[in-house]
Design an enzyme around this catalytic site. Structure first.
Site, PDB file in Angstrom:
ATOM      1  N   CYS A  35       0.797  -1.216  -0.180  1.00 24.44           N
ATOM      2  CA  CYS A  35      -0.136   0.094   0.092  1.00 24.44           C
ATOM      3  C   CYS A  35       0.745   1.339   0.086  1.00 24.44           C
ATOM      4  O   CYS A  35       0.350   2.356  -0.095  1.00 24.44           O
ATOM      5  CB  CYS A  35      -0.886  -0.040   1.108  1.00 24.44           C
ATOM      6  SG  CYS A  35      -0.106  -0.067   2.645  1.00 24.44           S
ATOM      7  N   CYS A 104      -2.588  -2.702   8.719  1.00 24.29           N
ATOM      8  CA  CYS A 104      -2.099  -1.539   9.097  1.00 24.29           C
ATOM      9  C   CYS A 104      -1.577  -1.630  10.757  1.00 24.29           C
ATOM     10  O   CYS A 104      -0.934  -0.951  11.042  1.00 24.29           O
ATOM     11  CB  CYS A 104      -3.325  -0.447   9.252  1.00 24.29           C
ATOM     12  SG  CYS A 104      -4.424  -0.761   7.543  1.00 24.29           S
TER      13      CYS A 104
HETATM   14 FE1  FES Z   1      -1.569  -0.048   4.355  1.00 22.83          FE
HETATM   15 FE2  FES Z   1      -3.464   0.707   5.859  1.00 22.83          FE
HETATM   16  S1  FES Z   1      -3.811   0.255   4.078  1.00 22.83           S
HETATM   17  S2  FES Z   1      -1.188   0.529   6.207  1.00 22.83           S
END
Ligand code: FES
Length: 127
Positions: A35, A104
């Site tokens: 991400c 996360c």
């Molecule tokens: Fe990757 Fe939250 S979407 S840390």
């Protein structure tokens, strides 16, 4: 049920302990390659206690809420207890995260571990 708990939303909107500690003695920066989110954790450890902690997170709402909650969980705690904090403890303290957002909270666990490792390197102290 809402996707995010009230606690996640609250910590996202009003994150605790955001910023930098100029004289930190343990700094950890981690990221998630998928991400692209980045989390940096600053620790000021004295006499085996986390006297202060701050974070900077460039990432999603769950990453910000996870960092904020993680700092609340470790502030004022002995390093021994801090080492036991996992992404699960962070997610539980937030009343849960959606499955696809669990990574996360992993960033928070990893950022704390990296900061403790940095502390050991800088000071020669074992944690
Ligand atoms: Fe990757 Fe939250 S979407 S840390």
């Amino acid at each position: 049920m809402a996707l995010y708990s009230e606690k996640v939303m609250e910590h996202f909107r009003n994150p605790r302990n955001v910023g930098v500690i100029d004289d930190a003695n343990g700094i950890g920066e981690v990221g998630n390659a998928k991400c692209g989110d980045i989390m940096k954790m600053y620790l000021k450890i004295e006499d085996g206690i986390v006297k202060d902690v701050k974070f900077e997170t460039f990432g999603c709402g769950s990453a910000i809420a996870s960092s904020s909650m993680a700092t609340e969980l470790i502030k004022g705690k002995p390093v021994k207890e801090v080492k036991e904090i996992t992404n699960k403890s962070v997610a539980e303290a937030l009343d849960g995260l959606p499955a696809h957002k669990m990574h996360c909270s992993v960033l928070a666990e990893e950022a704390i571990a990296a900061a403790l490792e940095d502390y050991e390197k800088r000071t020669g102290n074992k944690t």
